[in-house]
Design a protein around this motif. Sequence first.
Motif, PDB file in Angstrom:
ATOM      1  N   GLN A   1      17.149  40.391  59.384  1.00  0.00           N
ATOM      2  CA  GLN A   1      15.772  40.426  58.925  1.00  0.00           C
ATOM      3  C   GLN A   1      15.542  41.595  57.969  1.00  0.00           C
ATOM      4  O   GLN A   1      14.843  41.463  56.966  1.00  0.00           O
ATOM      5  N   LEU A   2      16.159  42.733  58.299  1.00  0.00           N
ATOM      6  CA  LEU A   2      16.023  43.905  57.433  1.00  0.00           C
ATOM      7  C   LEU A   2      16.591  43.623  56.050  1.00  0.00           C
ATOM      8  O   LEU A   2      15.990  43.968  55.031  1.00  0.00           O
ATOM      9  N   GLU A   3      17.767  42.937  56.019  1.00  0.00           N
ATOM     10  CA  GLU A   3      18.388  42.623  54.728  1.00  0.00           C
ATOM     11  C   GLU A   3      17.459  41.750  53.887  1.00  0.00           C
ATOM     12  O   GLU A   3      17.246  42.000  52.697  1.00  0.00           O
ATOM     13  N   ARG A   4      16.875  40.700  54.522  1.00  0.00           N
ATOM     14  CA  ARG A   4      15.948  39.827  53.794  1.00  0.00           C
ATOM     15  C   ARG A   4      14.760  40.607  53.270  1.00  0.00           C
ATOM     16  O   ARG A   4      14.292  40.402  52.155  1.00  0.00           O
ATOM     17  N   LYS A   5      14.271  41.536  54.100  1.00  0.00           N
ATOM     18  CA  LYS A   5      13.076  42.282  53.725  1.00  0.00           C
ATOM     19  C   LYS A   5      13.354  43.197  52.521  1.00  0.00           C
ATOM     20  O   LYS A   5      12.506  43.342  51.641  1.00  0.00           O
ATOM     21  N   VAL A   6      14.552  43.801  52.487  1.00  0.00           N
ATOM     22  CA  VAL A   6      14.864  44.674  51.355  1.00  0.00           C
ATOM     23  C   VAL A   6      15.027  43.842  50.085  1.00  0.00           C
ATOM     24  O   VAL A   6      14.613  44.258  48.995  1.00  0.00           O
ATOM     25  N   HIS A   7      15.619  42.623  50.223  1.00  0.00           N
ATOM     26  CA  HIS A   7      15.698  41.733  49.064  1.00  0.00           C
ATOM     27  C   HIS A   7      14.304  41.400  48.555  1.00  0.00           C
ATOM     28  O   HIS A   7      14.057  41.372  47.347  1.00  0.00           O
TER      29      HIS A   7
END
Lengths: 188, 114, 98
Positions: free
Chosen positions: A143-149
């Motif tokens: 989820q963190l990765e998606r949010k940074v994208h």
Amino acid sequence: MRDTIFLILLLALLWLAISGLYKAPILLLGLASVVLVTWLVIRMRIIGEEHNPTVFAWRLPRFWLWALREIVVSNIHVARLVFRPERISPRIVYQNVQFKRPLGKVIYGNTCTLTPGTVTVQLTRTGTVIHALDAKSAESLGQLERKVHWLEGESEPVTPENGRQHRQHTGQADREDKRQTHGREAGQ
Amino acid sequence: MFETIIDIVSWLLLLAGGAFGIIGGIGLLRFPDFYSRLHAAGLTETLCAICIIFGLVLQAGVSLLALKLLLILLFLLFTAPTATHAVARSAMIDEVDPILSDDSPRLVEFEDRP
Amino acid sequence: MTTTVLVLATLAVFATMGLALVRALKGPTIYDRILAVNVFGTKTVLIVALITFITGHFDLIDIALVYALINFIAIATILKLVKTRNLASASPDDAGDV
């Protein structure tokens, strides 16, 4: 050049906020230190887009609010684990992450370490090594990765078709999901 | 009336911050290996600091003092993860072995793929 | 009432510092000790901020501000000293890092 101007503005504001004294000699000292710091930064060649606070525009405050909520949730989770240390199942997660710019990776690593339960141990050009306290902490990484994208302006928060776009480098989406929950499967 | 509510919220935040600090300290003693203790330290460095600083900001009201408190929080939140990462990375280079649950992958250097 | 709560929070942070100190003394690895000292340092910042409000000497907040920055630099320096035994040189191990 634009980044330099933003840096000077930021430094000047910081001086005015911290000093709290608005007399001519003090303000001159402030001017001198702003010039000195700017010269040093240019000489060290570390000036970049991280000095531009408008680089992510309105997405940044929303990201901070989201990060604050994540921090609270993971803090409560880890606080529970402190009273039951036998419940932890530490694991290492190897993850490929690709962001548009280095700043995205720094934000990813920083936010990951900021939420208790996950600590970035190594950050390379294409990937990260993360120590997670248990499976639930490891799951939050996707989820963190998606949010940074999303913060970088690539896609909307959690829509599948956008999620696939940045995952081409690792293959199919379902394989990707398996990798993210790998830690949990290993723990059972 | 309004001020009383602000005060009560501020007290709750201060006490919550203190509680999270102590829990993190206990975790620092109870967790079995260095890498899991990193998480307990993170507990005291994030929510403990956030709660206490926000509690103090509510006491300070809108002023230069509140701005300075928020700057302290900003510095802490920017530097604490960097320090934690630096300690963890040094331990990894120095080959401090983590205790891992069964079947999880071992700790090795990540290889860059071109 | 506010002062009571402030003192209670200060005592709680002191307790945290005590627990961190126990970890710093017990070790076992040098990195456990550095981690504990890091926790001790960030808690010092909070203590100074709390004491600012208990005593009402609001100039003290600048000390907390500066301590927050110095503590970070101190930890980075100690890590480098432990790793390379030399503050001047760069570590060859970390050359590949981004």
